[in-house]
Design a protein around this motif. Structure first.
Motif, PDB file in Angstrom:
ATOM      1  N   VAL A 193      30.137 -43.352  10.752  1.00  0.00           N
ATOM      2  CA  VAL A 193      29.244 -42.815  11.792  1.00  0.00           C
ATOM      3  C   VAL A 193      27.793 -42.949  11.336  1.00  0.00           C
ATOM      4  O   VAL A 193      26.914 -43.366  12.104  1.00  0.00           O
ATOM      5  N   ASN A 194      27.551 -42.602  10.080  1.00  0.00           N
ATOM      6  CA  ASN A 194      26.208 -42.715   9.509  1.00  0.00           C
ATOM      7  C   ASN A 194      25.707 -44.159   9.561  1.00  0.00           C
ATOM      8  O   ASN A 194      24.558 -44.427   9.943  1.00  0.00           O
ATOM      9  N   ASN A 195      26.576 -45.094   9.208  1.00  0.00           N
ATOM     10  CA  ASN A 195      26.170 -46.500   9.162  1.00  0.00           C
ATOM     11  C   ASN A 195      25.998 -47.109  10.551  1.00  0.00           C
ATOM     12  O   ASN A 195      25.154 -47.999  10.733  1.00  0.00           O
ATOM     13  N   ILE A 196      26.781 -46.643  11.519  1.00  0.00           N
ATOM     14  CA  ILE A 196      26.576 -47.094  12.898  1.00  0.00           C
ATOM     15  C   ILE A 196      25.246 -46.560  13.417  1.00  0.00           C
ATOM     16  O   ILE A 196      24.493 -47.277  14.078  1.00  0.00           O
ATOM     17  N   ASP A 202      19.200 -50.472   8.737  1.00  0.00           N
ATOM     18  CA  ASP A 202      19.901 -51.045   7.581  1.00  0.00           C
ATOM     19  C   ASP A 202      19.828 -52.571   7.605  1.00  0.00           C
ATOM     20  O   ASP A 202      19.649 -53.217   6.560  1.00  0.00           O
ATOM     21  N   GLN A 203      19.969 -53.138   8.775  1.00  0.00           N
ATOM     22  CA  GLN A 203      19.917 -54.599   8.903  1.00  0.00           C
ATOM     23  C   GLN A 203      18.550 -55.132   8.489  1.00  0.00           C
ATOM     24  O   GLN A 203      18.446 -56.137   7.773  1.00  0.00           O
ATOM     25  N   LYS A 204      17.501 -54.443   8.903  1.00  0.00           N
ATOM     26  CA  LYS A 204      16.145 -54.848   8.546  1.00  0.00           C
ATOM     27  C   LYS A 204      15.896 -54.711   7.051  1.00  0.00           C
ATOM     28  O   LYS A 204      15.148 -55.491   6.457  1.00  0.00           O
ATOM     29  N   ALA A 205      16.531 -53.703   6.422  1.00  0.00           N
ATOM     30  CA  ALA A 205      16.314 -53.443   5.000  1.00  0.00           C
ATOM     31  C   ALA A 205      17.231 -54.269   4.101  1.00  0.00           C
ATOM     32  O   ALA A 205      17.130 -54.195   2.874  1.00  0.00           O
ATOM     33  N   TYR A 208      23.787 -54.235   3.828  1.00  0.00           N
ATOM     34  CA  TYR A 208      24.879 -54.830   4.581  1.00  0.00           C
ATOM     35  C   TYR A 208      26.113 -53.925   4.583  1.00  0.00           C
ATOM     36  O   TYR A 208      27.143 -54.224   3.974  1.00  0.00           O
ATOM     37  N   SER A 209      25.975 -52.808   5.288  1.00  0.00           N
ATOM     38  CA  SER A 209      27.097 -51.901   5.478  1.00  0.00           C
ATOM     39  C   SER A 209      28.145 -52.581   6.346  1.00  0.00           C
ATOM     40  O   SER A 209      27.900 -53.647   6.925  1.00  0.00           O
ATOM     41  N   ILE A 210      29.320 -51.970   6.463  1.00  0.00           N
ATOM     42  CA  ILE A 210      30.383 -52.550   7.297  1.00  0.00           C
ATOM     43  C   ILE A 210      29.910 -52.775   8.737  1.00  0.00           C
ATOM     44  O   ILE A 210      30.106 -53.871   9.292  1.00  0.00           O
ATOM     45  N   PRO A 211      29.275 -51.778   9.399  1.00  0.00           N
ATOM     46  CA  PRO A 211      28.808 -52.028  10.767  1.00  0.00           C
ATOM     47  C   PRO A 211      27.798 -53.175  10.861  1.00  0.00           C
ATOM     48  O   PRO A 211      27.806 -53.922  11.852  1.00  0.00           O
ATOM     49  N   VAL A 212      26.922 -53.320   9.868  1.00  0.00           N
ATOM     50  CA  VAL A 212      25.972 -54.431   9.869  1.00  0.00           C
ATOM     51  C   VAL A 212      26.727 -55.753   9.760  1.00  0.00           C
ATOM     52  O   VAL A 212      26.393 -56.730  10.442  1.00  0.00           O
ATOM     53  N   ARG A 213      27.747 -55.789   8.962  1.00  0.00           N
ATOM     54  CA  ARG A 213      28.504 -57.030   8.738  1.00  0.00           C
ATOM     55  C   ARG A 213      29.353 -57.426   9.953  1.00  0.00           C
ATOM     56  O   ARG A 213      29.462 -58.610  10.277  1.00  0.00           O
ATOM     57  N   ILE A 214      29.972 -56.446  10.613  1.00  0.00           N
ATOM     58  CA  ILE A 214      30.926 -56.787  11.675  1.00  0.00           C
ATOM     59  C   ILE A 214      30.388 -56.509  13.079  1.00  0.00           C
ATOM     60  O   ILE A 214      31.029 -56.877  14.071  1.00  0.00           O
ATOM     61  N   ASN A 218      32.723 -53.910  16.880  1.00  0.00           N
ATOM     62  CA  ASN A 218      33.834 -53.969  15.932  1.00  0.00           C
ATOM     63  C   ASN A 218      33.853 -52.744  15.024  1.00  0.00           C
ATOM     64  O   ASN A 218      34.927 -52.295  14.597  1.00  0.00           O
ATOM     65  N   ALA A 219      32.673 -52.194  14.749  1.00  0.00           N
ATOM     66  CA  ALA A 219      32.601 -50.987  13.928  1.00  0.00           C
ATOM     67  C   ALA A 219      33.216 -49.799  14.654  1.00  0.00           C
ATOM     68  O   ALA A 219      33.786 -48.896  14.016  1.00  0.00           O
ATOM     69  N   VAL A 220      33.108 -49.775  15.975  1.00  0.00           N
ATOM     70  CA  VAL A 220      33.746 -48.724  16.773  1.00  0.00           C
ATOM     71  C   VAL A 220      35.267 -48.839  16.673  1.00  0.00           C
ATOM     72  O   VAL A 220      35.976 -47.841  16.467  1.00  0.00           O
ATOM     73  N   VAL A 221      35.786 -50.063  16.788  1.00  0.00           N
ATOM     74  CA  VAL A 221      37.230 -50.292  16.649  1.00  0.00           C
ATOM     75  C   VAL A 221      37.686 -49.901  15.242  1.00  0.00           C
ATOM     76  O   VAL A 221      38.732 -49.259  15.065  1.00  0.00           O
TER      77      VAL A 221
END
Length: 298
Positions: A193-196, A202-205, A208-214, A218-221
């Protein structure tokens, strides 16, 4: 200044840490093993480690750029200039020492002068401290490589639950891996939830958390899979050890997880999603309380 440090401690994350060792304590008590002194120092050590992790995260994300003015989530103390880098490093050192002292006394309470067991768990404690420090701090923080979810599963799930059970019982059962997976995955869900919420900053910085990667969809799934697998794991454990309908008491918390799953899909802004970190953490704690009560009443 006290309010600033309390904000840096991120007290809303503590229920999740207590849920992990609470699961191990309930399982041990259900098997006839429990000690208030061991439980209290286990809780204290866990809280100190969680605060240490939060301080290190505040420091590391500022140094590495994930906490910047562009970030949409709650303000971080170092990034906002409320606490200097030097002062935060000093606080991190203090909490490392406090966690070690509390942990060493906990191991003495549990194992006495059993050197082999003492050294093994001391090693786990040092690994937990290093994991807390290396998540966002250092030259190559593993949280920036998308390995935070795995670390949470291991330390909040396997280490916390199985480890705390062993501190009471001095033995372990393989089926305990199932409830350990449950609370480990629910803890991972809080991180997700935090990473979403922080996916854009995070993407700008370059984090590469899981939500950034997928990607967000897909992070919701992924989130739904985490929650579903966590609930099913505990259900399988109960079926394997069924003696009473009381053991199904934890299913009363299912609507809370469904609320969180729906929020992750429907809440699009960081401000809208942020309250559901606390909601997920408290839901996990309530799950443990109901699961533990069911085990004791069975």
């Amino acid at each position: 200044m006290v309010k600033i440090w309390i904000a840096a401690f991120r007290l809303r994350t503590l229920p999740l840490a207590l849920a992990s060792i609470g699961m191990g304590a309930f399982l041990a008590a259900a098997d006839g093993y429990f000690s208030w002194s061991i439980f209290l120092f286990c809780a204290l050590t866990t809280v100190l480690l969680q605060i240490l992790s939060n301080l290190a995260n505040d420091y590391g994300d500022t140094v590495n750029g994930a906490d910047s003015a562009a970030r949409s989530g709650p303000q971080r103390t170092v990034q906002a200039g409320l606490i200097s880098l030097k002062l935060m490093k000093r606080a991190i050192f203090i909490f490392v020492v406090l966690a070690l002292c509390s942990g060493i006394y906990l191991l003495y309470l549990s194992f006495g002068f059993n050197l082999q067991a003492f050294l093994f768990f001391f090693g786990l404690g040092v690994m937990a401290i290093l994991a807390a420090l290396a998540y966002t701090a250092g030259r190559k923080p593993y949280g920036y490589m998308g390995l935070g979810d795995l670390s949470v599963l291991v330390f909040f799930g396997f280490v916390a639950v199985i480890g705390s059970y062993y501190l009471f019982a001095k033995s372990v059962r393989m089926d305990l891996l199932l409830p350990a997976v449950s609370i480990g995955l629910f803890s991972t869900a809080v991180l997700n939830v935090n990473n979403i919420r922080d996916i854009e900053s995070d993407q700008k910085a370059g984090k590469y958390s899981i939500p950034v990667r997928i990607g967000r969809n897909n992070a919701v799934v992924y989130h739904w899979i985490i929650l579903g697998t966590g609930m099913v794991s505990s259900l399988v454990f109960v079926v394997m050890n069924y003696t009473s309908a009381w053991q199904l008491l934890f299913l009363l918390t299912l609507p809370l997880f469904m609320v969180n799953a729906r929020a992750v899909k429907t809440k699009q802004t960081a401000d809208q999603l942020d309250p559901y970190l606390k909601q997920m953490a408290l839901s996990s704690l309530l799950f443990v309380l109901f699961f533990g009560a069911g085990q004791l009443l069975a």
